[in-house]
Design a protein around this motif. Sequence first.
Motif, PDB file in Angstrom:
ATOM      1  N   THR A 111       0.781  -1.131   0.088  1.00 36.92           N
ATOM      2  CA  THR A 111       0.086   0.094   0.074  1.00 36.92           C
ATOM      3  C   THR A 111       0.879   1.205  -0.070  1.00 36.92           C
ATOM      4  OG1 THR A 111      -1.658  -1.237   1.107  1.00 36.92           O
ATOM      5  CG2 THR A 111      -1.840   1.152   1.291  1.00 36.92           C
ATOM      6  N   PRO A 113      -0.298   8.431  -0.784  1.00 38.47           N
ATOM      7  CA  PRO A 113      -0.115   9.367  -1.703  1.00 38.47           C
ATOM      8  C   PRO A 113       0.815  10.285  -1.666  1.00 38.47           C
ATOM      9  CG  PRO A 113      -2.392   9.214  -0.741  1.00 38.47           C
ATOM     10  CD  PRO A 113      -1.277   8.505   0.090  1.00 38.47           C
ATOM     11  N   LYS A 151     -10.669  13.025  -5.995  1.00 38.65           N
ATOM     12  CA  LYS A 151     -11.052  12.185  -4.780  1.00 38.65           C
ATOM     13  C   LYS A 151     -10.442  12.889  -3.515  1.00 38.65           C
ATOM     14  CE  LYS A 151     -11.520   7.766  -7.095  1.00 38.65           C
ATOM     15  NZ  LYS A 151     -10.901   6.182  -7.131  1.00 38.65           N
ATOM     16  N   THR A 199      -5.930  14.551   2.232  1.00 37.64           N
ATOM     17  CA  THR A 199      -6.637  12.953   2.326  1.00 37.64           C
ATOM     18  C   THR A 199      -7.418  12.789   0.990  1.00 37.64           C
ATOM     19  OG1 THR A 199      -8.413  13.627   3.381  1.00 37.64           O
ATOM     20  CG2 THR A 199      -6.791  12.976   4.653  1.00 37.64           C
ATOM     21  N   ASN A 233      -8.726   5.929  -1.785  1.00 35.84           N
ATOM     22  CA  ASN A 233      -8.113   4.903  -2.522  1.00 35.84           C
ATOM     23  C   ASN A 233      -8.999   4.064  -3.311  1.00 35.84           C
ATOM     24  OD1 ASN A 233      -8.912   3.076  -0.705  1.00 35.84           O
ATOM     25  ND2 ASN A 233      -6.760   2.912  -0.100  1.00 35.84           N
ATOM     26  N   GLN A 234      -8.618   3.108  -4.114  1.00 32.95           N
ATOM     27  CA  GLN A 234      -9.325   2.178  -4.795  1.00 32.95           C
ATOM     28  C   GLN A 234     -10.202   1.226  -4.105  1.00 32.95           C
ATOM     29  OE1 GLN A 234      -5.945   2.400  -4.696  1.00 32.95           O
ATOM     30  NE2 GLN A 234      -5.189   0.231  -4.907  1.00 32.95           N
ATOM     31  N   GLN A 284     -11.143   3.556   0.678  1.00 38.79           N
ATOM     32  CA  GLN A 284     -10.410   3.876   2.123  1.00 38.79           C
ATOM     33  C   GLN A 284      -9.933   5.169   1.946  1.00 38.79           C
ATOM     34  OE1 GLN A 284      -7.817   0.703   2.863  1.00 38.79           O
ATOM     35  NE2 GLN A 284      -9.141  -0.548   3.625  1.00 38.79           N
ATOM     36  N   THR A 285      -9.971   6.042   3.246  1.00 39.53           N
ATOM     37  CA  THR A 285      -9.724   7.229   3.422  1.00 39.53           C
ATOM     38  C   THR A 285      -7.904   7.255   3.582  1.00 39.53           C
ATOM     39  OG1 THR A 285     -11.553   8.149   4.094  1.00 39.53           O
ATOM     40  CG2 THR A 285      -9.515   9.631   4.517  1.00 39.53           C
ATOM     41  N   VAL A 286      -7.180   7.696   2.841  1.00 39.00           N
ATOM     42  CA  VAL A 286      -5.614   7.874   2.844  1.00 39.00           C
ATOM     43  C   VAL A 286      -5.136   9.188   3.241  1.00 39.00           C
ATOM     44  CG1 VAL A 286      -3.671   6.625   2.129  1.00 39.00           C
ATOM     45  CG2 VAL A 286      -5.626   5.489   1.668  1.00 39.00           C
ATOM     46  N   SER A 325      -1.992  11.671   2.760  1.00 42.04           N
ATOM     47  CA  SER A 325      -0.653  11.794   2.024  1.00 42.04           C
ATOM     48  C   SER A 325       0.497  11.991   2.850  1.00 42.04           C
ATOM     49  CB  SER A 325      -0.889  12.788   1.206  1.00 42.04           C
ATOM     50  OG  SER A 325      -0.655  14.221   1.873  1.00 42.04           O
TER      51      SER A 325
END
Length: 487
Positions: free
Chosen positions: A23, A26, A57, A100, A103-104, A107-109, A111
């Motif tokens: 994973t 960003p 997104k 933030t 993703n695919q 899910q909130t990811v 950076s």
Amino acid sequence: MGALHLIPLLASLQTLLPPAAPTALPPPPNITVTPEKLEYLIGDTISIQCTAPWSKKIQGFQFSGTSGWAVDIRTTRKTYIYRFNVTGPKDGGAHACTYTVINQFRQTVRSQDSRTIIISVKDRPPQPTLALKSPSRVTVEGQPLVFLCAAPATAAERRFHFYKGKIEVIDGAEVILGNAEAQLQLAESDRNHTGNFTCRYEEKTEGRWIRSYLSQAVEILVKEPAAAPRLAVEPPSGVLSEDDPFRLTCVASRTDFKLKFRFYRNGAEIPPGHGGSKSGNVGNSSHLFFPRSPRRFSGRFSCGVEEEVGGTWVPAARSEAVDVAVKDLPSQPALLLEPASGHVTDGDPLALTCVAAGPLAQRKFTFYKDAAQQFSAMTSEDRALFTIPVAEAALTTGLFTCRYEEKLNDRWIPSPLSQSRMVITRARFPLIPLAAGCAAGAVTLLLGLLLAVCLCRRRRGGVHWKGLHNKEDASTYPMANVHGDDA
């Protein structure tokens, strides 16, 4: 053996399940700050811009600083500008931002962190020092208050402010400004000035006034003026005689300050040591003692108290006046006699009257004969009568005096003795000696008459002496032999 069979099984599982892709976070955003300065001042507005590398997104941004603060912003825009005003050094330090995305896997990811920008903030001017120009922080209504606010020396332009609590002191105040210090003068303090006072100054930097830190607080307590003291006199009646001791005691209403006492007679201050007086202080009271009251020292007495407040002696109202009457010593009485000559006949009455001078009062009269007390009487009149109904030499002949006493404060004050009066008692003439004297006088008179008759008869006729041989000595013959010619 069991372990040998597991090895092929694990190898087959690795073939059936493909390895998971790592994973990746960003990429970091781009961060910039405006305006760009080497050092920011308190009051500056800083804008930090955070820009994500793409716009798909986007869920929001987060701004943070090394002082521990962080701000989350929800937005779908690619760029966001966070603005704040500099309030102090806590707003300085390292700053960064992140964004933030979804993703695919939905899910909130967050950076990676942006590069760090350093913000340097110039601190406020240093704290001044506030002092009260008085040795005590406790004062009395009506007294002035003077505060001194001192700042570190510098060439910068400054202006000062004073506060009571959180409110700036303006009404009734005079501020004298200087470059490094200022004074706050309150001409007359009141109870509303009780509380904490502080000060600060503003320093002009780059055309802007920057406030310093507040000084330490100075607590002030403003008390109401002292109540009038109480004056007491001993004896409590306030009536005394000359040479009697008496004491004045002045009691203050409180002991919050150093005290100074004054005593007054008819409004004028009594000088220390007047009339041999002695004074002394004990706690909140002072006494003025006269071992012997001065003559004609009657009057209205009062006392006053002064409190040392901030180096100034502040007088309280005077006590209520107390009347003191110093009476003259009783004057010498007069002793009157009846009969006035002082010569009395045995058996006659003798009357003695002792007369006092001055107004009517309760008196005790005493009569003396040859210094021995004879009679006393209590009366409210100005005289007393002592009568001896029947004079006798043993009782009435002698030196008589009298005196009186006046009652004052449960004790009797004696007058001087009157002038002495001598009384002489004379005896009457008895009847028998008088009759005897009269009879003797009559016999003498009769004999004189008889002798005169005899002489007359001899002159008229001759006298013959019978048997007389010696005519020159008739004494040798008896009288019976003497006769005249007519016998």
